[in-house]
Design a protein around this motif. Sequence first.
Motif, PDB file in Angstrom:
ATOM      1  N   ALA A  53      52.771  25.646  46.090  1.00 47.06           N
ATOM      2  CA  ALA A  53      53.068  25.412  44.678  1.00 47.06           C
ATOM      3  C   ALA A  53      52.869  23.941  44.314  1.00 47.06           C
ATOM      4  N   ALA A  54      53.295  23.042  45.226  1.00 47.84           N
ATOM      5  CA  ALA A  54      53.113  21.616  44.972  1.00 47.84           C
ATOM      6  C   ALA A  54      51.630  21.258  44.910  1.00 47.84           C
ATOM      7  N   GLU A  55      50.851  21.830  45.863  1.00 49.34           N
ATOM      8  CA  GLU A  55      49.411  21.553  45.849  1.00 49.34           C
ATOM      9  C   GLU A  55      48.765  22.099  44.568  1.00 49.34           C
ATOM     10  N   LYS A  56      49.181  23.309  44.165  1.00 48.16           N
ATOM     11  CA  LYS A  56      48.644  23.888  42.941  1.00 48.16           C
ATOM     12  C   LYS A  56      49.019  23.051  41.729  1.00 48.16           C
ATOM     13  N   ALA A  57      50.292  22.607  41.697  1.00 54.16           N
ATOM     14  CA  ALA A  57      50.725  21.755  40.589  1.00 54.16           C
ATOM     15  C   ALA A  57      49.970  20.427  40.591  1.00 54.16           C
ATOM     16  N   ALA A  58      49.765  19.871  41.802  1.00 53.95           N
ATOM     17  CA  ALA A  58      49.021  18.613  41.895  1.00 53.95           C
ATOM     18  C   ALA A  58      47.582  18.799  41.426  1.00 53.95           C
ATOM     19  N   ALA A  59      46.952  19.943  41.835  1.00 49.16           N
ATOM     20  CA  ALA A  59      45.581  20.209  41.397  1.00 49.16           C
ATOM     21  C   ALA A  59      45.511  20.382  39.887  1.00 49.16           C
ATOM     22  N   GLU A  60      46.496  21.101  39.334  1.00 44.29           N
ATOM     23  CA  GLU A  60      46.527  21.289  37.877  1.00 44.29           C
ATOM     24  C   GLU A  60      46.741  19.965  37.164  1.00 44.29           C
ATOM     25  N   ALA A  61      47.651  19.150  37.740  1.00 45.57           N
ATOM     26  CA  ALA A  61      47.888  17.835  37.141  1.00 45.57           C
ATOM     27  C   ALA A  61      46.639  16.968  37.222  1.00 45.57           C
ATOM     28  N   ALA A  62      45.940  17.031  38.382  1.00 48.44           N
ATOM     29  CA  ALA A  62      44.707  16.256  38.523  1.00 48.44           C
ATOM     30  C   ALA A  62      43.645  16.741  37.536  1.00 48.44           C
ATOM     31  N   LYS A  63      43.565  18.084  37.351  1.00 49.02           N
ATOM     32  CA  LYS A  63      42.606  18.642  36.396  1.00 49.02           C
ATOM     33  C   LYS A  63      42.928  18.174  34.980  1.00 49.02           C
ATOM     34  N   GLN A  64      44.212  18.242  34.635  1.00 46.14           N
ATOM     35  CA  GLN A  64      44.609  17.786  33.312  1.00 46.14           C
ATOM     36  C   GLN A  64      44.356  16.292  33.135  1.00 46.14           C
ATOM     37  N   GLN A  65      44.636  15.546  34.211  1.00 47.25           N
ATOM     38  CA  GLN A  65      44.389  14.108  34.137  1.00 47.25           C
ATOM     39  C   GLN A  65      42.903  13.815  33.966  1.00 47.25           C
ATOM     40  N   GLU A 114      37.676   8.877  27.516  1.00 42.64           N
ATOM     41  CA  GLU A 114      36.390   8.189  27.641  1.00 42.64           C
ATOM     42  C   GLU A 114      35.470   8.540  26.469  1.00 42.64           C
ATOM     43  N   ALA A 115      35.476   9.857  26.113  1.00 45.60           N
ATOM     44  CA  ALA A 115      34.658  10.273  24.969  1.00 45.60           C
ATOM     45  C   ALA A 115      35.136   9.609  23.683  1.00 45.60           C
ATOM     46  N   GLU A 116      36.461   9.589  23.526  1.00 44.50           N
ATOM     47  CA  GLU A 116      37.003   8.933  22.337  1.00 44.50           C
ATOM     48  C   GLU A 116      36.685   7.437  22.336  1.00 44.50           C
ATOM     49  N   LYS A 117      36.729   6.858  23.540  1.00 43.41           N
ATOM     50  CA  LYS A 117      36.405   5.439  23.648  1.00 43.41           C
ATOM     51  C   LYS A 117      34.954   5.177  23.295  1.00 43.41           C
ATOM     52  N   LEU A 118      34.053   6.045  23.835  1.00 42.34           N
ATOM     53  CA  LEU A 118      32.638   5.890  23.521  1.00 42.34           C
ATOM     54  C   LEU A 118      32.379   6.094  22.031  1.00 42.34           C
ATOM     55  N   ALA A 119      33.045   7.128  21.470  1.00 39.28           N
ATOM     56  CA  ALA A 119      32.879   7.365  20.033  1.00 39.28           C
ATOM     57  C   ALA A 119      33.385   6.185  19.228  1.00 39.28           C
ATOM     58  N   ALA A 120      34.531   5.652  19.667  1.00 36.92           N
ATOM     59  CA  ALA A 120      35.077   4.488  18.956  1.00 36.92           C
ATOM     60  C   ALA A 120      34.149   3.287  19.098  1.00 36.92           C
ATOM     61  N   GLU A 121      33.627   3.106  20.321  1.00 34.38           N
ATOM     62  CA  GLU A 121      32.701   1.981  20.518  1.00 34.38           C
ATOM     63  C   GLU A 121      31.437   2.157  19.683  1.00 34.38           C
ATOM     64  N   LYS A 122      30.953   3.421  19.649  1.00 36.31           N
ATOM     65  CA  LYS A 122      29.766   3.685  18.855  1.00 36.31           C
ATOM     66  C   LYS A 122      30.032   3.436  17.370  1.00 36.31           C
ATOM     67  N   ALA A 123      31.194   3.921  16.936  1.00 33.53           N
ATOM     68  CA  ALA A 123      31.545   3.690  15.535  1.00 33.53           C
ATOM     69  C   ALA A 123      31.709   2.199  15.252  1.00 33.53           C
ATOM     70  N   ALA A 124      32.354   1.522  16.200  1.00 33.61           N
ATOM     71  CA  ALA A 124      32.524   0.072  16.010  1.00 33.61           C
ATOM     72  C   ALA A 124      31.176  -0.641  16.010  1.00 33.61           C
ATOM     73  N   ALA A 125      30.281  -0.177  16.927  1.00 31.66           N
ATOM     74  CA  ALA A 125      28.951  -0.793  16.962  1.00 31.66           C
ATOM     75  C   ALA A 125      28.188  -0.526  15.672  1.00 31.66           C
ATOM     76  N   ALA A 132      40.677  15.843  32.634  1.00 32.42           N
ATOM     77  CA  ALA A 132      40.311  16.218  31.261  1.00 32.42           C
ATOM     78  C   ALA A 132      40.775  15.161  30.264  1.00 32.42           C
ATOM     79  N   ALA A 133      42.002  14.658  30.496  1.00 30.40           N
ATOM     80  CA  ALA A 133      42.514  13.620  29.599  1.00 30.40           C
ATOM     81  C   ALA A 133      41.670  12.349  29.695  1.00 30.40           C
ATOM     82  N   GLU A 134      41.290  11.995  30.933  1.00 31.12           N
ATOM     83  CA  GLU A 134      40.456  10.811  31.104  1.00 31.12           C
ATOM     84  C   GLU A 134      39.085  10.994  30.458  1.00 31.12           C
ATOM     85  N   ALA A 135      38.508  12.216  30.621  1.00 33.98           N
ATOM     86  CA  ALA A 135      37.217  12.492  29.991  1.00 33.98           C
ATOM     87  C   ALA A 135      37.328  12.424  28.472  1.00 33.98           C
ATOM     88  N   LYS A 136      38.418  13.002  27.953  1.00 32.53           N
ATOM     89  CA  LYS A 136      38.624  12.950  26.509  1.00 32.53           C
ATOM     90  C   LYS A 136      38.816  11.514  26.039  1.00 32.53           C
TER      91      LYS A 136
END
Length: 353
Positions: A177-189, A197-208, A191-195
């Motif tokens: 259960a801990a490994e599954k929770a850790a994997a889910e947390a890593a997956k969510q992390q 990064e995308a928001e950062k790129l979009a913001a940078e593009k908009a700023a540019a 996804a959050a990092e990708a989101k």
Amino acid sequence: MASNKPAPEAPFGTLETDFFGDEPAERAWEEWNPTEDSVRPVRGRHRVMKQRGGLARSSTVLGVGVIAAVGAGGMATAQAKPPVSISLPDSIADNLPDAKSLPGVGSLMSEDASDAAGNVNAAPLTAMTLATDSGTEAGTESAAGAGEALRARILQQAEQQQAEADAEAKAAAEKLAAEKAAAEAAKQQTAAEAKAEAEKLAAEKAAAAKAEAERLAQLAKSYALPTSSYTITSTFGESGSMWSSGYHTGLDFAAPTGTPIKAVHSGTVKSAGWSGSYGYRTVLELEDGTEVWYAHQSSISVSAGQKVTTGETIGRVGATGNVTGPHLHLEVHTPGGSGLDPMAWLRGKGLSV
């Protein structure tokens, strides 16, 4: 207790035939009562040895012990049958010595085991089993207690093993259960990092884009279109026989003759005058070395070496040189002399052509 019928007494003087039956012999029978003084001590391997607890190791004692063991073990099923009395004729029983006076035997006899007259033979042999009943019961209880203790120990070990197995299963489940929770947390992390990064790129593009728009706005303030009320008739790179190079080297702004021509940016007039097929031409050199050519003018308002600013009138639209109608032929050259697309260059300066 009644005794068996006594045997007839024999006279002290009797005649017996000797071994070979030849002549009779007369023997006299006398009563013999052994005492401590008349009995010789037993020597050799039958000598009675004192041991701990007062027991002897003679053959007689061992025989008694065997009888007691047989009675205690129930091999003769003495406990299941009534006691059997063993008695002797009165003539023999009266002449037997006291059992306590016998060496090695008297110490084994207790006061409670014999009757008041000291006659041991009157007691049945099965009575010896009575002394072992309590021991047998105690042994049975002891064996039962040992078996119960062994059973309890086995059950305890089984419960302990089951508890250990349950603990291991629980630990494995918790780990999974801990490994599954850790994997889910890593997956969510992830996804959050990708989101992010995308928001950062979009913001940078908009700023540019915003920064570019601001830059173009600033450039637009410092750059201006070369004329107004125009129509684009020919673009850079068009091919055709009317051009000596085989393709169009500039951008044509068709406008009525006399329409003002303005400096696109601040710079210095490098040349101004007649230039063959270009007609009247003015070459404006900017601060970065870029040259802007204005051709087919009807008139020129500046001279070589003159400083001009953005939007300042430097001439008029005309139809001089190799033309088919009044228009401004605009060319842009790098400091090295290479030709550029005027439309792209103007748009790069924030101007809408």
